[in-house]
Design an enzyme around this catalytic site. Structure first.
Site, PDB file in Angstrom:
ATOM      1  N   SER A 227      89.731 117.724 110.300  1.00  0.00           N
ATOM      2  CA  SER A 227      89.113 116.539 109.701  1.00  0.00           C
ATOM      3  C   SER A 227      87.622 116.749 109.430  1.00  0.00           C
ATOM      4  CB  SER A 227      89.286 115.357 110.658  1.00  0.00           C
ATOM      5  OG  SER A 227      88.657 115.666 111.888  1.00  0.00           O
ATOM      6  N   PRO A 228      87.067 116.008 108.467  1.00  0.00           N
ATOM      7  CA  PRO A 228      85.624 116.119 108.206  1.00  0.00           C
ATOM      8  C   PRO A 228      84.791 115.771 109.444  1.00  0.00           C
ATOM      9  CG  PRO A 228      86.724 114.998 106.396  1.00  0.00           C
ATOM     10  CD  PRO A 228      87.762 115.177 107.465  1.00  0.00           C
ATOM     11  N   VAL A 230      85.446 116.302 112.689  1.00  0.00           N
ATOM     12  CA  VAL A 230      85.376 117.448 113.601  1.00  0.00           C
ATOM     13  C   VAL A 230      84.687 118.632 112.910  1.00  0.00           C
ATOM     14  CG1 VAL A 230      86.702 119.033 115.056  1.00  0.00           C
ATOM     15  CG2 VAL A 230      87.371 116.639 114.917  1.00  0.00           C
ATOM     16  N   GLY A 231      84.843 118.709 111.590  1.00  0.00           N
ATOM     17  CA  GLY A 231      84.142 119.760 110.837  1.00  0.00           C
ATOM     18  C   GLY A 231      82.645 119.716 111.081  1.00  0.00           C
ATOM     19  N   GLU A 248      87.695 123.976 106.177  1.00  0.00           N
ATOM     20  CA  GLU A 248      88.757 123.455 105.304  1.00  0.00           C
ATOM     21  C   GLU A 248      89.054 122.051 105.797  1.00  0.00           C
ATOM     22  OE1 GLU A 248      90.256 124.904 102.699  1.00  0.00           O
ATOM     23  OE2 GLU A 248      89.258 126.840 102.841  1.00  0.00           O
ATOM     24  N   CYS A 282      96.980 117.670 103.821  1.00  0.00           N
ATOM     25  CA  CYS A 282      95.559 117.526 103.458  1.00  0.00           C
ATOM     26  C   CYS A 282      95.368 117.295 101.968  1.00  0.00           C
ATOM     27  CB  CYS A 282      94.776 118.754 103.901  1.00  0.00           C
ATOM     28  SG  CYS A 282      95.388 120.278 103.171  1.00  0.00           S
TER      29      CYS A 282
HETATM   30  P1  NAD Z   1      91.275 117.386 113.773  1.00  0.00           P
HETATM   31  O1  NAD Z   1      89.964 117.623 113.117  1.00  0.00           O
HETATM   32  O2  NAD Z   1      91.419 116.220 114.668  1.00  0.00           O
HETATM   33  O3  NAD Z   1      91.688 118.660 114.662  1.00  0.00           O
HETATM   34  C1  NAD Z   1      91.654 119.992 114.136  1.00  0.00           C
HETATM   35  C2  NAD Z   1      91.432 120.962 115.285  1.00  0.00           C
HETATM   36  O4  NAD Z   1      90.173 120.681 115.886  1.00  0.00           O
HETATM   37  C3  NAD Z   1      92.470 120.877 116.402  1.00  0.00           C
HETATM   38  O5  NAD Z   1      92.785 122.188 116.826  1.00  0.00           O
HETATM   39  C4  NAD Z   1      91.761 120.089 117.507  1.00  0.00           C
HETATM   40  O6  NAD Z   1      92.175 120.444 118.792  1.00  0.00           O
HETATM   41  C5  NAD Z   1      90.310 120.503 117.291  1.00  0.00           C
HETATM   42  N1  NAD Z   1      89.373 119.451 117.722  1.00  0.00           N
HETATM   43  C6  NAD Z   1      89.588 118.113 117.777  1.00  0.00           C
HETATM   44  N2  NAD Z   1      88.475 117.485 118.191  1.00  0.00           N
HETATM   45  C7  NAD Z   1      87.534 118.438 118.404  1.00  0.00           C
HETATM   46  C8  NAD Z   1      86.179 118.418 118.837  1.00  0.00           C
HETATM   47  N3  NAD Z   1      85.557 117.287 119.134  1.00  0.00           N
HETATM   48  N4  NAD Z   1      85.525 119.578 118.937  1.00  0.00           N
HETATM   49  C9  NAD Z   1      86.118 120.738 118.618  1.00  0.00           C
HETATM   50  N5  NAD Z   1      87.411 120.824 118.207  1.00  0.00           N
HETATM   51  C10 NAD Z   1      88.109 119.696 118.100  1.00  0.00           C
HETATM   52  O7  NAD Z   1      92.349 117.373 112.585  1.00  0.00           O
HETATM   53  P2  NAD Z   1      93.900 117.130 112.674  1.00  0.00           P
HETATM   54  O8  NAD Z   1      94.166 115.707 113.046  1.00  0.00           O
HETATM   55  O9  NAD Z   1      94.553 118.196 113.477  1.00  0.00           O
HETATM   56  O10 NAD Z   1      94.316 117.368 111.147  1.00  0.00           O
HETATM   57  C11 NAD Z   1      94.162 116.389 110.169  1.00  0.00           C
HETATM   58  C12 NAD Z   1      92.946 116.599 109.316  1.00  0.00           C
HETATM   59  O11 NAD Z   1      92.873 117.941 108.877  1.00  0.00           O
HETATM   60  C13 NAD Z   1      92.975 115.768 108.054  1.00  0.00           C
HETATM   61  O12 NAD Z   1      91.685 115.297 107.762  1.00  0.00           O
HETATM   62  C14 NAD Z   1      93.422 116.763 106.995  1.00  0.00           C
HETATM   63  O13 NAD Z   1      93.074 116.407 105.677  1.00  0.00           O
HETATM   64  C15 NAD Z   1      92.739 117.998 107.462  1.00  0.00           C
HETATM   65  N6  NAD Z   1      93.399 119.197 106.957  1.00  0.00           N
HETATM   66  C16 NAD Z   1      92.755 119.985 106.057  1.00  0.00           C
HETATM   67  C17 NAD Z   1      93.400 121.093 105.537  1.00  0.00           C
HETATM   68  C18 NAD Z   1      92.751 121.990 104.515  1.00  0.00           C
HETATM   69  O14 NAD Z   1      93.291 123.044 104.229  1.00  0.00           O
HETATM   70  N7  NAD Z   1      91.619 121.626 103.950  1.00  0.00           N
HETATM   71  C19 NAD Z   1      94.686 121.400 105.957  1.00  0.00           C
HETATM   72  C20 NAD Z   1      95.311 120.575 106.887  1.00  0.00           C
HETATM   73  C21 NAD Z   1      94.657 119.475 107.400  1.00  0.00           C
END
Ligand code: NAD
Length: 505
Positions: A227-228, A230-231, A248, A282
């Site tokens: 997600s943006p 966590v990004g 991503e 996504c």
């Molecule tokens: P998320 O950001 O919650 O989690 C992604 C990863 O980050 C997981 O492994 C999680 O354990 C880790 N994480 C969570 N919180 C964290 C923190 N505070 N610090 C460090 N790491 C942390 O995302 P999600 O719910 O797993 O996936 C959904 C999101 O991902 C949506 O926004 C979706 O659009 C996006 N996504 C993007 C793509 C792409 O290719 N651009 C692909 C799939 C999903």
């Protein structure tokens, strides 16, 4: 302390909050005390990889190809385990695991195998006039030790895909899959443990506490998919070590259906791309702008297609093994609330809307007369709800799209070249499909990624290879005359500098 690398660090975070952002903040607070527990274990793996990575700088194409082939064989051997784990996690149907995960990974690995020698070749660049007598090339050298953090929605594609690029570029990798799909994460760990030595590729399971422990380390590259919100955390952590990142991310990807579009074809395509993986994709078409003249036809075509794909009745859809579920109760509650609020706010429920908390079922749903300021338009939906909004003036659509963060994808369904050009020329997006959707993910010759809020850097094919490579600039002197401009700066040297400025720039 020597921790067996086979041990996982499974600490499944509880997930309070309702929006994506609240979920992330609450998880961050809960997990801080667990971070230290992980720190020692991940440091050990990291140190092993750091010691191993320099040896890969001189790795040959044959050695890297051998690693890619091992990965391909492991994927082929574990197809059944992957499908079973996906079904156990959120009823993800084997057909979608095969197509959107196994097929997608195999395409990426086969593409890399076919092109690796070309990618690895030093790239000659033309000489510039100021450096006559030299020759230059770009050498693609491995960045070193990389970290791949992946999400839960397509865990195999989004862990193994970046790994293909990391291995092709000669890196080591630590993969941190999502804690939300523990069965799939377990399969990823087992595949890697049986395929690679831990100093080459290792898997650290766990939630935010595992990520946070990993993010403290000075990796040479971080490839994050998620997600943006966590990004931003990942990029801030990377900044402390000046580690390069590929992010991503996600967001609201708009779709526009013009009155010149083939409505039946558009509906057929959008029902597939919206409801695959239960809308948890996504690059899912998040919301749809439909020209008012074709709105009735579009809604009828979408309904017919949903019934054709998933069943005539809600009961049939709920019983259909190919219709998967929302990943967990937290996201189920978030989506149910979003649905209720949007309908209360005046949106018309065309079909669907049924929910069942017991099995995290949300029926395929179409909402009409949705306003730009309604609840569902405030965040990425990430679920099986399609809001549609009527338009007559494309300028209004452009204004609404451009008022939001730049999307990961933008889809246009139209038979009018001028309309298509107008939309593309006046928007920005990571990727765009015309009269189709999602499939740009499979086009290995195109860069895949977002812009700003939807991502930084690109993945896939040669773009993924470059993301994990340092483009080292090499200049070799042969018979250059540059020394004539060296000090002492006598009048003769100054004159030569002036001549050079005039003729060699
Ligand atoms: P998320 O950001 O919650 O989690 C992604 C990863 O980050 C997981 O492994 C999680 O354990 C880790 N994480 C969570 N919180 C964290 C923190 N505070 N610090 C460090 N790491 C942390 O995302 P999600 O719910 O797993 O996936 C959904 C999101 O991902 C949506 O926004 C979706 O659009 C996006 N996504 C993007 C793509 C792409 O290719 N651009 C692909 C799939 C999903």
């Amino acid at each position: 302390m020597d921790v067996p690398l086979g041990e996982s660090f499974r600490l499944y975070a509880k997930m309070p909050g309702t929006s994506f952002q609240e979920v992330n903040i609450a998880m961050a607070l809960e997990s801080t005390q667990q971070i230290n527990e992980h720190t020692q274990a991940v440091q050990l793996i990291f140190r092993k990889q750091k010691a191993f990575a320099p040896g890969l700088r001189s790795s040959t194409a044959e050695e890297r190809l051998a690693r890619l082939k091992k990965l391909r064989d492991a994927v082929l051997e574990n197809q059944v385990a992957m499908c079973e784990a996906a079904y156990a996690d959120f009823n993800k149907t084997p057909a979608e695991v095969e197509f959107a995960e196994i097929f997608a990974v195999l395409s990426q690995v086969n593409h890399a195998i076919a092109h690796l020698r070309k990618w690895m070749k030093p790239e000659r660049v033309p000489v510039v006039r100021s450096l006559l007598g030299t020759r230059s090339h770009i050498r693609y050298e491995p960045k070193g030790t990389s970290l791949i953090i992946s999400p839960w929605n397509y865990p195999f594609t989004l862990s193994f895909g970046p790994l293909v690029s990391a291995l092709a570029a000669g890196n080591t990798a630590i993969i941190k899959p999502s804690e939300m799909t523990p069965n799939m994460s377990g399969v990823i760990r087992r595949i890697m443990e049986t395929t690679f030595a831990p100093e080459e590729v290792a898997v650290v399971e766990g939630g935010m506490e595992a990520s946070t422990a990993l993010l403290q380390l000075p990796f040479d590259h971080i490839f994050f998919t998620g997600s943006p919100a966590v990004g931003r955390i990942v990029m801030a952590a990377a900044a402390r070590n000046l580690t390069s990142v590929t992010l991503e991310l996600g967001g609201k990807s708009p779709t526009i259906v013009d009155r010149t579009a083939n409505i039946k074809k558009a509906a057929r395509n959008l029902v597939w791309s919206k409801f695959i993986n239960n809308g948890q994709t996504c690059i899912s078409p998040d919301h749809v702008y439909v020209h008012a003249d074709v709105m009735d036809d579009f809604c009828a075509a979408v309904q017919a297609r949903v019934q054709h794909s998933y069943g005539q009745t809600i009961q049939a859809q709920a019983a259909n093994p190919d219709y998967c579920r929302i990943v967990n109760q937290k996201h189920y509650a978030r989506l149910s609330n979003l649905l209720d609020e949007t309908v209360k706010g005046g949106a018309e429920l065309v079909f669907g809307g049924e929910t069942s908390a017991a099995d995290r079922f949300i029926a395929p749903t179409l909402l009409r007369n949705v306003h730009n300021d309604s609840a569902i338009m405030q965040e990425e939906i990430f679920g099986p709800i399609m809001p549609v909004m009527a338009f007559t003036d494309p300028q209004r659509v452009l204004a609404e799209i451009n008022a939001r963060p730049k999307p990961l994808a933008l889809y246009i369904f139209s038979g009018d070249k001028k309309f298509i050009k107008q939309i593309i020329d006046n928007t920005s997006a990571g990727g765009t499909c015309i009269n189709t959707s999602l499939v740009h993910f499979l086009q290995e010759n195109l860069p895949f990624g977002g812009v700003n809020d939807s991502g930084i850097g690109k993945a896939h094919g040669v773009y993924g290879f470059k993301a994990f490579s340092n483009e080292r600039a090499v200049v070799q002197d042969r018979f250059s005359m540059g020394h004539l401009l060296f000090p002492p700066y006598t009048p003769r040297v100054r004159k030569l500098i002036k001549v050079a400025m005039r003729y060699l720039t």
